[in-house]
Write a protein that holds these residues in place. Structure first.
Motif, PDB file in Angstrom:
ATOM      1  N   GLY A 131       0.812  -1.217   0.000  1.00 17.17           N
ATOM      2  CA  GLY A 131       0.000   0.000   0.000  1.00 17.17           C
ATOM      3  C   GLY A 131       0.837   1.256   0.000  1.00 17.17           C
ATOM      4  N   LEU A 132       1.893   1.286   0.808  1.00  9.76           N
ATOM      5  CA  LEU A 132       2.779   2.457   0.854  1.00  9.76           C
ATOM      6  C   LEU A 132       3.488   2.661  -0.477  1.00  9.76           C
ATOM      7  CD1 LEU A 132       4.378   2.072   4.414  1.00  9.76           C
ATOM      8  CD2 LEU A 132       2.695   3.773   3.672  1.00  9.76           C
ATOM      9  N   ALA A 133       3.902   1.570  -1.115  1.00  8.48           N
ATOM     10  CA  ALA A 133       4.560   1.669  -2.423  1.00  8.48           C
ATOM     11  C   ALA A 133       3.624   2.297  -3.453  1.00  8.48           C
ATOM     12  CB  ALA A 133       5.011   0.288  -2.893  1.00  8.48           C
ATOM     13  N   THR A 186       4.350   5.910  -5.274  1.00  6.42           N
ATOM     14  CA  THR A 186       4.427   5.925  -6.738  1.00  6.42           C
ATOM     15  C   THR A 186       3.527   6.988  -7.336  1.00  6.42           C
ATOM     16  OG1 THR A 186       4.952   3.567  -6.797  1.00  6.42           O
ATOM     17  CG2 THR A 186       4.069   4.544  -8.809  1.00  6.42           C
ATOM     18  N   TRP A 187       2.260   7.005  -6.940  1.00  2.85           N
ATOM     19  CA  TRP A 187       1.325   7.949  -7.529  1.00  2.85           C
ATOM     20  C   TRP A 187       1.621   9.388  -7.123  1.00  2.85           C
ATOM     21  CZ3 TRP A 187      -1.498   7.375 -11.622  1.00  2.85           C
ATOM     22  CH2 TRP A 187      -1.835   6.082 -12.026  1.00  2.85           C
ATOM     23  N   ALA A 188       2.119   9.579  -5.913  1.00  2.83           N
ATOM     24  CA  ALA A 188       2.490  10.937  -5.501  1.00  2.83           C
ATOM     25  C   ALA A 188       3.638  11.463  -6.350  1.00  2.83           C
ATOM     26  CB  ALA A 188       2.880  10.950  -4.023  1.00  2.83           C
ATOM     27  N   SER A 189       4.532  10.575  -6.782  1.00  2.00           N
ATOM     28  CA  SER A 189       5.708  10.994  -7.546  1.00  2.00           C
ATOM     29  C   SER A 189       5.384  11.331  -9.000  1.00  2.00           C
ATOM     30  CB  SER A 189       6.778   9.899  -7.501  1.00  2.00           C
ATOM     31  OG  SER A 189       6.369   8.750  -8.226  1.00  2.00           O
ATOM     32  N   ILE A 221      -5.976   6.992  -1.925  1.00  3.21           N
ATOM     33  CA  ILE A 221      -6.798   5.966  -1.266  1.00  3.21           C
ATOM     34  C   ILE A 221      -6.857   4.718  -2.131  1.00  3.21           C
ATOM     35  CG2 ILE A 221      -9.115   5.381  -0.458  1.00  3.21           C
ATOM     36  CD1 ILE A 221      -9.486   8.384   0.180  1.00  3.21           C
ATOM     37  N   ARG A 222      -7.133   4.932  -3.414  1.00  3.62           N
ATOM     38  CA  ARG A 222      -7.186   3.807  -4.356  1.00  3.62           C
ATOM     39  C   ARG A 222      -5.836   3.100  -4.433  1.00  3.62           C
ATOM     40  NH1 ARG A 222      -5.146   3.126  -9.229  1.00  3.62           N
ATOM     41  NH2 ARG A 222      -6.098   1.599 -10.630  1.00  3.62           N
ATOM     42  N   ALA A 223      -4.748   3.862  -4.492  1.00  2.00           N
ATOM     43  CA  ALA A 223      -3.410   3.282  -4.644  1.00  2.00           C
ATOM     44  C   ALA A 223      -3.065   2.379  -3.478  1.00  2.00           C
ATOM     45  CB  ALA A 223      -2.368   4.397  -4.774  1.00  2.00           C
ATOM     46  N   PHE A 224      -3.404   2.815  -2.265  1.00  2.00           N
ATOM     47  CA  PHE A 224      -3.083   1.992  -1.097  1.00  2.00           C
ATOM     48  C   PHE A 224      -3.863   0.684  -1.135  1.00  2.00           C
ATOM     49  CE2 PHE A 224      -3.195   0.413   3.182  1.00  2.00           C
ATOM     50  CZ  PHE A 224      -1.941   0.717   3.689  1.00  2.00           C
ATOM     51  N   ILE A 225      -5.158   0.771  -1.387  1.00  2.00           N
ATOM     52  CA  ILE A 225      -6.009  -0.424  -1.384  1.00  2.00           C
ATOM     53  C   ILE A 225      -5.594  -1.392  -2.491  1.00  2.00           C
ATOM     54  CG2 ILE A 225      -8.361  -1.281  -1.704  1.00  2.00           C
ATOM     55  CD1 ILE A 225      -9.322   1.414  -0.548  1.00  2.00           C
ATOM     56  N   ALA A 282      -1.885  -2.779  -2.072  1.00  2.00           N
ATOM     57  CA  ALA A 282      -1.814  -3.711  -0.949  1.00  2.00           C
ATOM     58  C   ALA A 282      -2.345  -5.078  -1.376  1.00  2.00           C
ATOM     59  CB  ALA A 282      -2.616  -3.165   0.234  1.00  2.00           C
ATOM     60  N   ALA A 283      -3.516  -5.067  -2.030  1.00  3.51           N
ATOM     61  CA  ALA A 283      -4.114  -6.317  -2.498  1.00  3.51           C
ATOM     62  C   ALA A 283      -3.268  -6.957  -3.600  1.00  3.51           C
ATOM     63  CB  ALA A 283      -5.533  -6.057  -3.005  1.00  3.51           C
ATOM     64  N   GLN A 284      -2.738  -6.128  -4.492  1.00  2.14           N
ATOM     65  CA  GLN A 284      -1.973  -6.637  -5.624  1.00  2.14           C
ATOM     66  C   GLN A 284      -0.697  -7.337  -5.162  1.00  2.14           C
ATOM     67  OE1 GLN A 284      -2.064  -4.414  -9.404  1.00  2.14           O
ATOM     68  NE2 GLN A 284       0.151  -4.259  -9.183  1.00  2.14           N
ATOM     69  N   TRP A 285       0.021  -6.720  -4.234  1.00  5.21           N
ATOM     70  CA  TRP A 285       1.245  -7.346  -3.729  1.00  5.21           C
ATOM     71  C   TRP A 285       0.930  -8.599  -2.921  1.00  5.21           C
ATOM     72  CZ3 TRP A 285       6.102  -7.229  -5.013  1.00  5.21           C
ATOM     73  CH2 TRP A 285       6.629  -6.110  -5.657  1.00  5.21           C
ATOM     74  N   ALA A 286      -0.163  -8.586  -2.181  1.00  4.84           N
ATOM     75  CA  ALA A 286      -0.549  -9.762  -1.406  1.00  4.84           C
ATOM     76  C   ALA A 286      -0.842 -10.942  -2.329  1.00  4.84           C
ATOM     77  CB  ALA A 286      -1.766  -9.447  -0.542  1.00  4.84           C
ATOM     78  N   VAL A 287      -1.589 -10.676  -3.415  1.00  9.50           N
ATOM     79  CA  VAL A 287      -1.898 -11.732  -4.385  1.00  9.50           C
ATOM     80  C   VAL A 287      -0.625 -12.210  -5.067  1.00  9.50           C
ATOM     81  CG1 VAL A 287      -3.089 -12.244  -6.552  1.00  9.50           C
ATOM     82  CG2 VAL A 287      -4.256 -10.938  -4.771  1.00  9.50           C
ATOM     83  N   TYR A 288       0.229 -11.272  -5.451  1.00  7.06           N
ATOM     84  CA  TYR A 288       1.483 -11.624  -6.134  1.00  7.06           C
ATOM     85  C   TYR A 288       2.368 -12.499  -5.243  1.00  7.06           C
ATOM     86  CZ  TYR A 288       6.110 -11.159  -8.206  1.00  7.06           C
ATOM     87  OH  TYR A 288       7.343 -11.426  -8.739  1.00  7.06           O
ATOM     88  N   GLU A 289       2.575 -12.071  -3.991  1.00  2.00           N
ATOM     89  CA  GLU A 289       3.443 -12.816  -3.086  1.00  2.00           C
ATOM     90  C   GLU A 289       2.859 -14.202  -2.774  1.00  2.00           C
ATOM     91  OE1 GLU A 289       6.347 -12.131  -2.270  1.00  2.00           O
ATOM     92  OE2 GLU A 289       6.664  -9.975  -2.209  1.00  2.00           O
ATOM     93  N   TRP A 290       1.540 -14.290  -2.629  1.00  3.02           N
ATOM     94  CA  TRP A 290       0.906 -15.570  -2.347  1.00  3.02           C
ATOM     95  C   TRP A 290       1.070 -16.548  -3.511  1.00  3.02           C
ATOM     96  CZ3 TRP A 290      -3.628 -17.722  -4.667  1.00  3.02           C
ATOM     97  CH2 TRP A 290      -4.037 -18.923  -4.087  1.00  3.02           C
ATOM     98  N   ILE A 291       0.824 -16.058  -4.737  1.00  2.00           N
ATOM     99  CA  ILE A 291       0.948 -16.930  -5.911  1.00  2.00           C
ATOM    100  C   ILE A 291       2.400 -17.341  -6.113  1.00  2.00           C
ATOM    101  CG2 ILE A 291       0.700 -17.052  -8.424  1.00  2.00           C
ATOM    102  CD1 ILE A 291      -1.732 -15.242  -8.175  1.00  2.00           C
ATOM    103  N   MET A 292       3.335 -16.408  -5.947  1.00  2.00           N
ATOM    104  CA  MET A 292       4.750 -16.740  -6.085  1.00  2.00           C
ATOM    105  C   MET A 292       5.164 -17.792  -5.055  1.00  2.00           C
ATOM    106  SD  MET A 292       6.345 -15.294  -8.581  1.00  2.00           S
ATOM    107  CE  MET A 292       8.063 -15.359  -8.076  1.00  2.00           C
TER     108      MET A 292
END
Length: 303
Positions: A193-195, A199-202, A269-273, A276-286
Motif C-alpha cells: 500500500g505504501l509503495a 508511486t502515484w504521488a511521484s 486511497i485507491r493506490a493503497f487499497i 496492498a491487495a496486488q502485492w498480497a496476491v502476487y506474493e501468495w501466488i509466487m
C-alpha cells in the motif's frame, strides 16, 4: 510460463477489479469539464446508478493490465539479477509502454463516457483503429512511457525499502519466533500500500497530463465540416489534438498549478487499497508456484 508471469498477470487483473470505481472518479477529476460544473469526487460518483457503471472501462485494463503486470514483474525480476540498483523498476516500467499506452487510452475514454452503450472498450478500440489506424492507439505514448518509467522505478524501490526496514525490525530472535503468517501478510499489505501511494504521488502531475492528452477526441469528419459557405477560403477546418506540453501549458494557464494535483486524494486511497491487495496476491501466488521462494518464507515463519 514462469511463476512471476502468472503471479503478475493475476495480481494485475485483481487490482483493476478492486480499484476501478475509484479510478473512474480519478480520471474524471483529472480530465476536468466545463467551468460551471462542479468538479468534486461526489459529483463524479453520482452517475454510478448501476453495478455496471462501477466497472465501466475495466475490460481493457483487466486484459491489458494483466499482461502489463506480467511483463513488468518478469522484466523487473530478470533485470534485478543483472543490476543491483533502482534501475530495474524503471526498465520494467519502460518495457510496459507497448501495452500500457493503448490500454490507458481505451480505459480513459471509456471512463469519461456516461453512456453504457458508448463505453464499450471493444467498441472504442474498433473506432480508434477504423478512424486513426493502429497508430491512434498510441496517442500520448511519450508521456505514458515517461510516467511509467519514473513511477515503476519509485514503485519497486519503495516496496523493497519498506520491506527491508520491516525485516530489520524483526532481526532479533524474539521477533522471528513471534512472527506468524498473519504478520507476514500484514507486512506485505502495508508495504504494498505504501509503495502505491509513493508511486502515484511521484508521478501524479504527469498522469493528469496523460489523461487530458488521451481524452481528447476528434469528432467525425462529417461533424467537423462547416456549413457550405461558412468557412473562409483556405481555412483549416480540422481541429488537431494537442501534445503533452501544450496540454500542460493550457491547463496551468486556465486552472493554475492545483490542476496537476486534482484527484490526488482519491488516487492515494485507491493506490493503497489496490497495491496492498496486488502485492498480497502476487506474493501468495509466487509462494505457491515457486518452491524455492516458499522454502525461504517457511524458514522465517514458525509452524
Amino acid at each position: 510460463m514462469s511463476a512471476d508471469f502468472w503471479a503478475g498477470y493475476i495480481s494485475g487483473a485483481a487490482g483493476i477489479l478492486i480499484g476501478n470505481p475509484l479510478d473512474i472518479i480519478k480520471v474524471r477529476l483529472q480530465a476536468g469539464g466545463s467551468p460551471s460544473a462542479t468538479n468534486t469526487p461526489s459529483s463524479h460518483a453520482s452517475p454510478f446508478s448501476s453495478a455496471g457503471a462501477l466497472i465501466r472501462g475495466s475490460t481493457a485494463p483487466i486484459l491489458g493490465y494483466g499482461a502489463l503486470n506480467a511483463l513488468l514483474f518478469v522484466t523487473y525480476n530478470r533485470t534485478s539479477d543483472l543490476l543491483n540498483t533502482n534501475e530495474p523498476g524503471a526498465i520494467g516500467g519502460l518495457a510496459t509502454w507497448v501495452v500500457s499506452t493503448p490500454t490507458e487510452l481505451v480505459k480513459c475514454r471509456a471512463q469519461m463516457s456516461f453512456s453504457p452503450t458508448a463505453s464499450s472498450s471493444w467498441g472504442i478500440t474498433k473506432q480508434i483503429v477504423r478512424t486513426e489506424g493502429i497508430r491512434g492507439l498510441y496517442f500520448g505514448g511519450v508521456v505514458t512511457a515517461l510516467r511509467d518509467s519514473i513511477g515503476y522505478g519509485f514503485y519497486f524501490w519503495s516496496y523493497e525499502l519498506s520491506t527491508r526496514y520491516m525485516m530489520a525490525k524483526m532481526t532479533d530472535e524474539k521477533a522471528r519466533i513471534d512472527s506468524t503468517t498473519a504478520q507476514e501478510a500484514a507486512k506485505v499489505l502495508l508495504c504494498g500500500g505504501l509503495a502505491g501511494v509513493v508511486t502515484w504521488a511521484s508521478i501524479f502531475p504527469l498522469d493528469v497530463i496523460k489523461t487530458r492528452v488521451q481524452t481528447q477526441v476528434l469528432k467525425p469528419a462529417a461533424e467537423r465540416a462547416p456549413l457550405l459557405g461558412n468557412a473562409a477560403q483556405g481555412e483549416v477546418v480540422e481541429k488537431r489534438r494537442l501534445g503533452a506540453i501544450e496540454v500542460a501549458k493550457n491547463a496551468y494557464r486556465s486552472e493554475g498549478p492545483k490542476v496537476f494535483f486534482r484527484g490526488l486524494a482519491v488516487c492515494s486511497i485507491r493506490a493503497f487499497i489496490v497495491n496492498a491487495a496486488q502485492w498480497a496476491v502476487y506474493e501468495w501466488i509466487m509462494r505457491e508456484l515457486d518452491p524455492a521462494r516458499k522454502a525461504r518464507t517457511d524458514e522465517n515463519i514458525p509452524p
